[in-house]
Design a protein around this motif. Structure first.
Motif, PDB file in Angstrom:
ATOM      1  N   GLN A  93       0.833  -1.205   0.000  1.00 14.81           N
ATOM      2  CA  GLN A  93       0.000   0.000   0.000  1.00 14.81           C
ATOM      3  C   GLN A  93       0.868   1.255   0.000  1.00 14.81           C
ATOM      4  O   GLN A  93       0.578   2.233  -0.704  1.00 14.81           O
ATOM      5  N   GLU A  94       1.940   1.233   0.789  1.00 19.14           N
ATOM      6  CA  GLU A  94       2.849   2.375   0.840  1.00 19.14           C
ATOM      7  C   GLU A  94       3.502   2.590  -0.516  1.00 19.14           C
ATOM      8  O   GLU A  94       3.627   3.724  -0.977  1.00 19.14           O
ATOM      9  N   LEU A  95       3.897   1.509  -1.164  1.00 20.13           N
ATOM     10  CA  LEU A  95       4.503   1.605  -2.487  1.00 20.13           C
ATOM     11  C   LEU A  95       3.514   2.177  -3.495  1.00 20.13           C
ATOM     12  O   LEU A  95       3.867   3.044  -4.303  1.00 20.13           O
ATOM     13  N   ALA A  96       2.276   1.713  -3.434  1.00 18.42           N
ATOM     14  CA  ALA A  96       1.244   2.228  -4.338  1.00 18.42           C
ATOM     15  C   ALA A  96       1.017   3.713  -4.089  1.00 18.42           C
ATOM     16  O   ALA A  96       0.872   4.501  -5.041  1.00 18.42           O
ATOM     17  N   SER A  97       1.020   4.110  -2.826  1.00 17.01           N
ATOM     18  CA  SER A  97       0.825   5.521  -2.486  1.00 17.01           C
ATOM     19  C   SER A  97       1.987   6.368  -3.000  1.00 17.01           C
ATOM     20  O   SER A  97       1.786   7.443  -3.576  1.00 17.01           O
ATOM     21  N   VAL A  98       3.206   5.878  -2.788  1.00 15.70           N
ATOM     22  CA  VAL A  98       4.386   6.612  -3.261  1.00 15.70           C
ATOM     23  C   VAL A  98       4.376   6.693  -4.782  1.00 15.70           C
ATOM     24  O   VAL A  98       4.679   7.738  -5.364  1.00 15.70           O
ATOM     25  N   LEU A 102       4.260  10.009  -6.979  1.00 17.71           N
ATOM     26  CA  LEU A 102       5.292  10.263  -7.981  1.00 17.71           C
ATOM     27  C   LEU A 102       4.667  10.562  -9.339  1.00 17.71           C
ATOM     28  O   LEU A 102       5.104  11.484 -10.042  1.00 17.71           O
ATOM     29  N   GLU A 103       3.643   9.800  -9.699  1.00 11.99           N
ATOM     30  CA  GLU A 103       2.943  10.067 -10.961  1.00 11.99           C
ATOM     31  C   GLU A 103       2.343  11.469 -10.960  1.00 11.99           C
ATOM     32  O   GLU A 103       2.417  12.184 -11.967  1.00 11.99           O
TER      33      GLU A 103
END
Length: 158
Positions: A93-98, A102-103
């Motif tokens: 989830q943290e990776l998806a949020s980051v 970033l996008e």
């Protein structure tokens, strides 16, 4: 040899149970009755005496303890897996949020670049218009000066 005998006559996690190894009367061995004792300084040098009924009871006890250890190991493994899965989900989830952040930042940077190019084009266009207006003003000013000269020299008539 003594250690092998003690390991064979002892339940996991329990002290030695052989009467001769422990020096305690009434202690019972877990291993087969024909298992020889190791010769040691404590005087243990004979076969372990136990009955078949005691062997079966002790084997059942050992089996129950092994099952308990197995269930505890399974519970710990399941807990560890659950923690690992929860941590994995959190990190995902943290990776998806980051990645989403970033996008968004990339999109903002691209929008700024497009805006900058549009402003540069507008500035260049305005500079060209200002240059053209300046040239036209200079030409008109030169014509006006020439007319005024002509009027002064011609006696005031246009």
């Amino acid at each position: 040899r003594e250690d092998a005998h003690r390991r064979a006559t002892t339940l996991p996690g329990a002290p030695p149970s052989c009467a001769r190894c422990t020096g305690q009367p009434g202690a019972v061995a877990v291993g087969p009755a024909s298992m020889p004792h190791a010769s040691d300084s404590q005087g243990c040098s004979g076969p372990v005496a136990s009955s078949d009924g005691q062997d079966v009871a002790e084997l059942r006890l050992e089996l129950a303890m092994e099952r308990e250890f197995h269930h505890e190991a399974l519970r710990l493994l399941q807990t560890h897996r659950a923690h690992g899965t929860a941590e994995f989900d959190t990190l995902q989830q943290e990776l998806a949020s980051v990645a989403a952040g970033l996008e968004q930042k990339e999109e903002e940077v691209l929008n700024m670049q497009f805006d900058m190019v549009a402003l540069q084009n507008a500035l260049r266009d305005q500079m060209q218009i200002a240059d053209a207006n300046s040239e036209a003003l200079r030409e008109a000013s030169d014509k006006l000066v020439a007319r005024e000269e002509a009027l002064r020299q011609g006696g005031g008539r246009p």
